[in-house]
Design an enzyme around this catalytic site. Structure first.
Site, PDB file in Angstrom:
ATOM      1  NE  ARG A  46       6.638  15.894  32.552  1.00 54.51           N
ATOM      2  CZ  ARG A  46       6.972  16.784  31.631  1.00 54.51           C
ATOM      3  NH1 ARG A  46       6.617  16.594  30.376  1.00 54.51           N
ATOM      4  NH2 ARG A  46       7.657  17.864  31.955  1.00 54.51           N
ATOM      5  NE  ARG A  82       8.477  15.654  21.041  1.00 54.71           N
ATOM      6  CZ  ARG A  82       8.381  16.151  22.256  1.00 54.71           C
ATOM      7  NH1 ARG A  82       9.471  16.395  22.948  1.00 54.71           N
ATOM      8  NH2 ARG A  82       7.207  16.441  22.764  1.00 54.71           N
ATOM      9  CD  GLU A 107      14.620  22.094  26.551  1.00 53.78           C
ATOM     10  OE1 GLU A 107      15.502  21.251  26.767  1.00 53.78           O
ATOM     11  OE2 GLU A 107      13.545  22.142  27.169  1.00 53.78           O
ATOM     12  CD  GLU A 108      12.738  20.691  19.879  1.00 47.76           C
ATOM     13  OE1 GLU A 108      11.824  21.236  19.233  1.00 47.76           O
ATOM     14  OE2 GLU A 108      12.540  19.788  20.687  1.00 47.76           O
ATOM     15  CG  ASP A 141       6.469  23.740  34.015  1.00 48.60           C
ATOM     16  OD1 ASP A 141       6.251  23.936  32.812  1.00 48.60           O
ATOM     17  OD2 ASP A 141       7.481  23.143  34.429  1.00 48.60           O
ATOM     18  CE  LYS A 190      11.842  23.375  29.627  1.00 44.36           C
ATOM     19  NZ  LYS A 190      12.668  22.260  30.079  1.00 44.36           N
ATOM     20  CG  ASP A 202       5.301  25.262  29.745  1.00 49.89           C
ATOM     21  OD1 ASP A 202       5.632  26.204  30.487  1.00 49.89           O
ATOM     22  OD2 ASP A 202       5.814  24.130  29.800  1.00 49.89           O
ATOM     23  CB  SER A 244       5.946  20.367  31.466  1.00 49.12           C
ATOM     24  OG  SER A 244       6.481  21.398  30.675  1.00 49.12           O
ATOM     25  CG  HIS A 245       4.702  20.270  27.151  1.00 54.32           C
ATOM     26  ND1 HIS A 245       5.804  19.982  27.924  1.00 54.32           N
ATOM     27  CD2 HIS A 245       4.688  19.359  26.153  1.00 54.32           C
ATOM     28  CE1 HIS A 245       6.427  18.932  27.409  1.00 54.32           C
ATOM     29  NE2 HIS A 245       5.770  18.536  26.339  1.00 54.32           N
ATOM     30  CE  LYS A 293      11.739  19.975  36.888  1.00 58.01           C
ATOM     31  NZ  LYS A 293      12.101  20.868  35.764  1.00 58.01           N
ATOM     32  CB  THR A 321      16.614  16.311  24.649  1.00 62.76           C
ATOM     33  OG1 THR A 321      16.789  16.620  23.265  1.00 62.76           O
ATOM     34  CG2 THR A 321      15.300  16.885  25.121  1.00 62.76           C
ATOM     35  CG  ASP A 340       9.479  24.834  31.902  1.00 65.39           C
ATOM     36  OD1 ASP A 340       8.440  24.810  31.221  1.00 65.39           O
ATOM     37  OD2 ASP A 340      10.071  23.799  32.264  1.00 65.39           O
ATOM     38  NE  ARG A 341       8.347  22.319  27.728  1.00 64.11           N
ATOM     39  CZ  ARG A 341       8.812  21.322  26.982  1.00 64.11           C
ATOM     40  NH1 ARG A 341       8.807  21.430  25.670  1.00 64.11           N
ATOM     41  NH2 ARG A 341       9.281  20.231  27.536  1.00 64.11           N
TER      42      ARG A 341
END
Length: 543
Positions: free
Chosen positions: A22, A496, A363-364, A279, A376, A277, A113-114, A126, A344, A281-282
């Site tokens: 990314r 994080r 995952e969180e 793509d 996911k 999100d 992604s997000h 990816k 992760t 997956d979330r």
């Protein structure tokens, strides 16, 4: 048309993170940058002659340009067939579905992604492997090694392929099939969930608001929720994918999906809210005036899995990423099934799924999945919730409250410090590592650190080892503080900090999470000197 071999030189820093490579769009637009990475990836997939590749992305800016480049390179490298989503659109879970159904050798997902999109936003690449999941570390490390020594790439000079229309074409002997990427994915979901029960739910007047955030899931949700399951027209909002996501930050957490949160707290709130999100997956699940944490969602789905047709025979095990709360652990213990703690990164679930050791994982960071694919899957999780609501007759809020009553509540939060100077962020983490032995026995009030380590994971299937996956401070009462640097940003570092506190007392299940976690938050700030290292007095984002 002819195959050309182009001389090139390595670009620094093309190391794939937890979710691929990314960078800013402007970096990918540098001549040869994308080509170097794709050639290195194709060389790592080798041999590819005659094999099938799946190609698509989330529709963000530079998606279509990158697809044309990759198609010409795929032809030059000998791929036999490429499946491309119409208009370049394929969600990440649909990508995994397509790879598995069509027995492809792998896939390339064009997404960050997000992360924000647009000309000044982020872009990403990816690589997925034949099981449909993200490339494991041995492959991403091989790709990175090749990017550091690459001297040439191969590409066809063929004209652009029309990816706006479904159909078949060919360049340099390679078959290109532009496909409707929703069809196979929808078929898969029908095999897992009771669509009749969900139709009945909507027919009885159940209302929902699904915010696609102008990202890739819009066409999927529109077709499945409104077109097939009977949700009323307008249930899906922001459903047209846009190159800049309409200015939205396509991350379905309570901060970035605040409009949805506010809507579900209003006087005309529907029964349920959901978002996905960039793509797809979330995901985020919202009840009336209440957002479900991803950690709780994983635990609730595991506890109720047998109510859903695709999992009616039970689940073999569950896995969670290390920073995810221990809510799923309690469910697994009650069900007498194993619960695995992994680093992760979705790729760490792949071996466990392939080996049949787990059925559900999560995952969180708002991602959950199962054995149905190797990614996911946001819309899958939302349909899971709808199926549970349909068969139990209970609301989102009721399902969560009943879960806490039975298993206790894990108060959970993540504090992000974004765009921290990378050197300063690494200094913070290195300092924590040096302190670890002295932190055991640390006491502040009733909080006592019982264990402190730098999480290391040995894969129980193939024996591979992943080290330095996050600093864990584990307290005598089961609470945890975790520090790690994110691998999904494109500017500086993101620190994080995760807080997890278990509360068995039902009379204390109604606290504000930041209040319930306040002691842990203060301890983390003191032990790590977060303000001193980051220069920030408060987190950038709290979820």
């Amino acid at each position: 048309m002819s195959i050309q071999t182009i001389s090139t030189k390595p670009f620094a820093g093309q190391e794939p993170g937890t979710s691929g490579l990314r960078k800013k769009v402007t970096v990918f637009q540098e001549p040869g940058y994308l080509e170097n990475f794709i050639q290195s990836a194709f060389d790592s997939y080798a041999p590819v002659a005659g094999k099938t590749l799946v190609l698509g992305g989330d529709g963000r800016f530079y998606n279509r340009t990158a697809i044309q480049t990759i198609l010409r390179m795929a032809a030059a490298n000998g791929w036999g067939r490429v499946l491309v989503g119409q208009n370049g659109i394929i969600s990440t879970p649909a990508m995994s579905c397509l790879i598995r159904k069509h027995k492809a050798a792998g896939g390339i997902i064009l997404s960050a992604s997000h992360n924000p999109g647009g000309p000044d936003g982020d872009f990403g690449v990816k690589c997925n492997i034949a099981n449909g999941g993200p490339a494991p570390e041995k492959i991403t490390e091989a790709i990175y090694a090749k990017t550091e020594s690459i001297t040439q790439y191969r590409i066809s000079n063929a004209p652009e392929v029309d990816i706006t229309k479904i159909g078949v074409t060919e360049i340099d002997g390679m078959r290109i099939e532009v496909i409707d990427s929703v069809l196979d994915y929808a078929d898969m979901l029908r095999s897992l969930f009771d669509f009749d029960a969900i139709r009945g739910l909507f027919a009885r007047g159940f209302t929902m608001r699904f915010d696609a955030l102008h990202a890739v899931c819009g066409p999927y949700a529109k077709r499945i929720l409104e077109g097939e399951l009977g949700a009323k027209e307008g249930t899906v909002v922001n459903g047209v994918p846009l190159e800049d996501f309409g200015g939205h930050h396509p991350d379905p957490n309570p901060v970035n999906a605040h409009e949805l949160i506010e809507y579900l707290s209003g006087p005309n709130a529907p029964d349920m809210g959901a978002a996905t999100d960039g793509d797809a997956d979330r995901f985020l699940i919202v009840g009336r005036g209440f957002a479900v944490t991803p950690s709780d969602s994983l635990a609730i789905l595991a506890a109720n899995a047998t109510r859903v047709p695709g999992y009616s025979k039970g689940i073999s095990g569950v896995a969670r990423s290390m920073p995810t709360s221990t809510a799923a652990d309690r469910v697994a213990a009650a069900m007498k099934i194993p619960c695995y703690e992994t680093p992760t990164g979705w790729k760490f679930f792949g071996n466990l799924l392939d080996a049949g050791r787990i059925t559900l994982c999560g995952e969180e960071s708002y991602g959950t999945g199962s054995t149905h694919i190797r990614e996911k899957d946001g819309l899958w999780a939302i349909l899971f919730w709808l199926n549970l609501i349909a068969v139990t007759g209970k609301s989102v809020n009721e399902l969560v409250a009943e879960h806490w009553l039975r298993y206790g509540r894990n108060y959970y939060s993540r504090h992000d410090y974004e765009q921290v100077d990378s050197a300063r962020a690494n200094t913070l983490m290195d300092g924590l590592r040096q302190k670890l032995p002295s932190l055991v026995g640390y006491r502040k009030g009733a909080n006592v650190i019982e264990r402190a380590d730098d999480f290391s994971y040995t894969d129980p299937v193939d024996g591979s080892v992943a080290e330095k996956q996050g600093i864990r401070l584990m307290f005598a009462d089961g609470s945890r503080i975790i520090f790690r640097l994110s691998g999904t940003g494109t500017v500086g570092a993101t620190l994080r900090v995760y807080f997890d506190h278990y509360e068995p007392d039902k009379n204390r299940h109604g606290l504000d999470p930041q209040e319930a976690l306040s002691d842990l938050i203060g301890i983390a700030a003191d032990i790590a000197d977060i303000a001193g290292h980051t220069g920030m007095s408060r987190p950038t984002v709290i979820t």
